[in-house]
Design a protein around this motif. Sequence first.
Motif, PDB file in Angstrom:
ATOM      1  N   THR A 128     -19.729 -38.857 -60.827  1.00  7.54           N
ATOM      2  CA  THR A 128     -19.624 -39.106 -62.426  1.00  7.54           C
ATOM      3  C   THR A 128     -20.363 -40.405 -62.790  1.00  7.54           C
ATOM      4  OG1 THR A 128     -17.737 -38.235 -63.006  1.00  7.54           O
ATOM      5  CG2 THR A 128     -18.530 -39.385 -64.955  1.00  7.54           C
ATOM      6  N   TYR A 176     -23.686 -41.970 -68.751  1.00  6.97           N
ATOM      7  CA  TYR A 176     -23.027 -41.567 -69.878  1.00  6.97           C
ATOM      8  C   TYR A 176     -23.327 -40.907 -70.939  1.00  6.97           C
ATOM      9  CZ  TYR A 176     -18.546 -41.791 -72.504  1.00  6.97           C
ATOM     10  OH  TYR A 176     -17.522 -41.750 -73.899  1.00  6.97           O
ATOM     11  N   GLY A 233     -21.569 -39.055 -74.179  1.00 12.16           N
ATOM     12  CA  GLY A 233     -20.347 -38.749 -74.928  1.00 12.16           C
ATOM     13  C   GLY A 233     -20.774 -37.887 -75.812  1.00 12.16           C
ATOM     14  N   ASP A 256     -21.297 -28.394 -74.382  1.00 13.45           N
ATOM     15  CA  ASP A 256     -20.993 -29.663 -73.851  1.00 13.45           C
ATOM     16  C   ASP A 256     -21.861 -29.715 -72.405  1.00 13.45           C
ATOM     17  OD1 ASP A 256     -18.998 -31.209 -75.474  1.00 13.45           O
ATOM     18  OD2 ASP A 256     -17.167 -30.128 -74.146  1.00 13.45           O
ATOM     19  N   ILE A 289     -22.590 -33.244 -70.989  1.00 17.39           N
ATOM     20  CA  ILE A 289     -22.279 -34.280 -71.950  1.00 17.39           C
ATOM     21  C   ILE A 289     -21.203 -33.897 -70.416  1.00 17.39           C
ATOM     22  CG2 ILE A 289     -19.994 -34.139 -73.501  1.00 17.39           C
ATOM     23  CD1 ILE A 289     -22.459 -34.184 -74.975  1.00 17.39           C
ATOM     24  N   ASN A 290     -20.680 -35.303 -70.473  1.00 18.11           N
ATOM     25  CA  ASN A 290     -19.568 -35.687 -68.751  1.00 18.11           C
ATOM     26  C   ASN A 290     -18.938 -36.290 -69.660  1.00 18.11           C
ATOM     27  OD1 ASN A 290     -20.969 -38.402 -69.692  1.00 18.11           O
ATOM     28  ND2 ASN A 290     -22.404 -38.111 -67.407  1.00 18.11           N
ATOM     29  N   HIS A 291     -18.613 -37.472 -70.596  1.00 17.68           N
ATOM     30  CA  HIS A 291     -17.503 -37.509 -71.069  1.00 17.68           C
ATOM     31  C   HIS A 291     -16.692 -36.903 -73.034  1.00 17.68           C
ATOM     32  CE1 HIS A 291     -18.633 -40.323 -68.592  1.00 17.68           C
ATOM     33  NE2 HIS A 291     -17.359 -41.187 -68.462  1.00 17.68           N
ATOM     34  N   GLN A 310     -15.826 -23.794 -67.169  1.00 11.58           N
ATOM     35  CA  GLN A 310     -16.846 -24.479 -66.410  1.00 11.58           C
ATOM     36  C   GLN A 310     -17.146 -23.987 -65.293  1.00 11.58           C
ATOM     37  OE1 GLN A 310     -15.293 -27.708 -67.695  1.00 11.58           O
ATOM     38  NE2 GLN A 310     -15.833 -28.157 -69.340  1.00 11.58           N
ATOM     39  N   THR A 350     -17.556 -29.903 -64.676  1.00 11.62           N
ATOM     40  CA  THR A 350     -16.456 -30.776 -65.169  1.00 11.62           C
ATOM     41  C   THR A 350     -16.679 -31.727 -65.883  1.00 11.62           C
ATOM     42  OG1 THR A 350     -15.066 -28.913 -64.628  1.00 11.62           O
ATOM     43  CG2 THR A 350     -13.511 -31.313 -65.976  1.00 11.62           C
ATOM     44  N   PRO A 351     -16.356 -31.989 -67.422  1.00 12.31           N
ATOM     45  CA  PRO A 351     -16.852 -33.591 -67.827  1.00 12.31           C
ATOM     46  C   PRO A 351     -15.506 -34.371 -67.885  1.00 12.31           C
ATOM     47  CG  PRO A 351     -16.971 -32.367 -69.398  1.00 12.31           C
ATOM     48  CD  PRO A 351     -16.472 -31.337 -68.533  1.00 12.31           C
ATOM     49  N   THR A 352     -15.235 -35.895 -67.718  1.00 16.03           N
ATOM     50  CA  THR A 352     -14.001 -36.657 -67.846  1.00 16.03           C
ATOM     51  C   THR A 352     -13.659 -36.398 -68.640  1.00 16.03           C
ATOM     52  OG1 THR A 352     -15.315 -38.490 -66.370  1.00 16.03           O
ATOM     53  CG2 THR A 352     -13.241 -39.511 -68.000  1.00 16.03           C
ATOM     54  N   TYR A 353     -12.192 -36.456 -69.434  1.00 12.29           N
ATOM     55  CA  TYR A 353     -11.501 -36.090 -70.687  1.00 12.29           C
ATOM     56  C   TYR A 353     -10.882 -36.882 -70.892  1.00 12.29           C
ATOM     57  CZ  TYR A 353     -13.217 -30.985 -70.354  1.00 12.29           C
ATOM     58  OH  TYR A 353     -14.129 -30.040 -70.521  1.00 12.29           O
TER      59      TYR A 353
END
Length: 299
Positions: A5, A10, A12, A184, A189-191, A209, A216-219
């Motif tokens: 990531t 970024y 979002g 997403d 989308i990665n965040h 996913q 998988t994005p950062t949550y």
Amino acid sequence: MTSPTCLQPYIGRFAPTPSGPLHFGSLVAAIASYLDAHAHGGQWLLRIEDIDPPRCPAGASDDILRTLDQFGLHWHGEVIYQSQQQEHFQHALTELQRQQRLFYCTCSRSQLKGQQIYPGYCRHQHHRPTIPHASRIRAANQIFAFKDLFMPAYAENLAQQVGDFILQRKDGPYAYQLAVVVDDALQGINHVIRGADLYDQTPRQIFLQQCLGYSTPTYGHIPLIMSPQGQKLSKQNLAKAITPKQAPKLVSEAIQRLGQALPQALYGAPIKEQLNWAIKHWQRQSVPNQCMDPVAFVD
Ligand code: GLU
Ligand code: ZN
């Protein structure tokens, strides 16, 4: 495979459901995702989650767009409307079907009444019934875990704690879980910074996913704002719509709710000045990790 990531730019988003006008709770989620994206030099996209038309009154989407604009929350690129993404959702559903992960569920509401977890009545129904049916995915008997930017890490065994969940409803619409994961991924989308009401839905999304080969994005989940009656602020409990007249004060309130030490001199200052300060000074570690107290003027 995807690169780590940290090497990706970024991306979002804010993804409101247009079931009514924005209220203070959704404003805080919008501002959190906006600030986190801008503080990391990222893009902040807007997606309108109008997947379930009967829940979305005419004009609500435009109203949200206008309100975001009036609150100085300008998004990058084109707005995506989930109502126009149907073929992508169908494509993903077909892929899951090809993997033999889906089954047709003809259970009635009364049959499932009182069951916390889907009891699996239709698990072996792989031929499309002629009567109305939902599509469910067989939940993996496996732990799905994620770290959260603001809240504690979370893990759950999907088969044991959630059960087989719906991806397409009996009355037609694709389910939120499917739509959010597909969109997403399509938007890169990665965040994902959003309200804590979706914290415990995240393992389902990570499972999808993985099935669909998406990363998988950062949550990061923002604790919910409670109403003075101790409920989550939502359109259902009639949290008041926010108006542009209150914008400078509400933006200050939202920034403070997010744990950011907005200088007194900026309280109620022009929105742009406040947002610029908050982008520059954004501290993830200051975001509270439990429910936020009621706000008197929003309920
Ligand atoms: N559409 C959802 C809502 O308005 C948010 C979905 C998400 O951020 O994943 O509550
Ligand atoms: Zn069933």
